[in-house]
Design a protein around this motif. Structure first.
Motif, mmCIF file in Angstrom:
data_model
loop_
_atom_site.group_PDB
_atom_site.id
_atom_site.type_symbol
_atom_site.label_atom_id
_atom_site.label_comp_id
_atom_site.label_asym_id
_atom_site.label_seq_id
_atom_site.Cartn_x
_atom_site.Cartn_y
_atom_site.Cartn_z
ATOM 1 N N LEU A 30 16.262 1.211 58.494
ATOM 2 C CA LEU A 30 17.433 1.113 57.621
ATOM 3 C C LEU A 30 17.022 1.036 56.156
ATOM 4 O O LEU A 30 16.028 0.403 55.815
ATOM 5 C CB LEU A 30 18.235 -0.150 57.941
ATOM 6 N N PRO A 31 17.807 1.654 55.280
ATOM 7 C CA PRO A 31 17.534 1.495 53.847
ATOM 8 C C PRO A 31 17.870 0.058 53.430
ATOM 9 O O PRO A 31 18.729 -0.586 54.043
ATOM 10 C CB PRO A 31 18.484 2.494 53.192
ATOM 11 N N ILE A 32 17.194 -0.436 52.402
ATOM 12 C CA ILE A 32 17.442 -1.825 51.991
ATOM 13 C C ILE A 32 18.846 -2.015 51.440
ATOM 14 O O ILE A 32 19.351 -3.128 51.373
ATOM 15 C CB ILE A 32 16.383 -2.324 50.982
ATOM 16 N N PRO A 63 16.177 -7.553 53.056
ATOM 17 C CA PRO A 63 16.356 -6.860 54.338
ATOM 18 C C PRO A 63 15.016 -6.410 54.903
ATOM 19 O O PRO A 63 14.110 -6.029 54.164
ATOM 20 C CB PRO A 63 17.212 -5.649 53.978
ATOM 21 N N THR A 64 14.887 -6.473 56.234
ATOM 22 C CA THR A 64 13.637 -6.116 56.905
ATOM 23 C C THR A 64 13.589 -4.650 57.315
ATOM 24 O O THR A 64 12.542 -4.166 57.714
ATOM 25 C CB THR A 64 13.435 -6.965 58.165
ATOM 26 N N GLY A 65 14.737 -3.964 57.275
ATOM 27 C CA GLY A 65 14.757 -2.561 57.673
ATOM 28 C C GLY A 65 15.161 -2.354 59.117
ATOM 29 O O GLY A 65 15.187 -1.235 59.602
ATOM 30 N N PHE A 66 15.467 -3.447 59.835
ATOM 31 C CA PHE A 66 15.984 -3.267 61.182
ATOM 32 C C PHE A 66 17.222 -4.118 61.387
ATOM 33 O O PHE A 66 17.523 -5.012 60.605
ATOM 34 C CB PHE A 66 14.921 -3.501 62.258
ATOM 35 N N SER A 67 17.950 -3.796 62.450
ATOM 36 C CA SER A 67 19.247 -4.401 62.653
ATOM 37 C C SER A 67 19.639 -4.304 64.124
ATOM 38 O O SER A 67 19.001 -3.603 64.898
ATOM 39 C CB SER A 67 20.280 -3.658 61.795
#
Length: 138
Positions: A30-32, A63-67
């Motif tokens: 994911l984008p920040i 943000p870590t880039g995952f969700s």
């Protein structure tokens, strides 16, 4: 800061509801700039979204880039996975979407990619939450 409850109302240590893991997606890359409302807006086209969480670093709040996205019904996961062939793009960035596995200690692997090999990973290890400054150096 509230303790003991996550967004969605279930206590942190409470067991997942039966079938809940079949309704959850793991997103990586994911984008920040991605926000919870952006995730919900994007994934609502596949089915009713029950919850979405943009994971953040505990120390920095970045943000870590995952969700994770949880649908109300498993057909939302099926539709999103069917669309994976064309690819998912959120805020202009290609995002990897996988079915989420059960949490650690709940009888399964924490790696969402393990589902492809009956829960086992051949020669690979998923590591999340790395800083963007981390580089692949042999």
């Amino acid at each position: 800061r509230r303790r003991g409850r996550r967004r969605g109302g279930r206590p942190r240590n409470a067991a997942a509801q039966p079938g809940e893991e079949q309704c959850k997606l793991f997103l990586n890359g994911l984008p920040i700039s991605c926000t919870r409302p952006a995730l919900v807006a994007y994934f609502e086209r596949f089915g009713k979204v029950a919850d979405a969480v943009v994971m953040k670093d505990r120390k920095t709040g970045e943000p870590t880039g995952f969700s994770f996205v949880r649908f109300k019904f498993s057909d939302g996961v099926d539709a999103a996975m069917a669309a994976e062939a064309e690819g998912h793009t959120i805020n202009g960035k290609a995002v990897t979407v996988r079915r989420a596995g059960p949490p650690a200690g709940k009888g399964g692997s924490v790696c969402p990619f393990a589902a492809k090999n009956d829960g086992f990973i051949d020669g690979g290890l998923f590591v999340g939450g790395l800083p963007q400054s981390c580089r692949d150096e042999g």
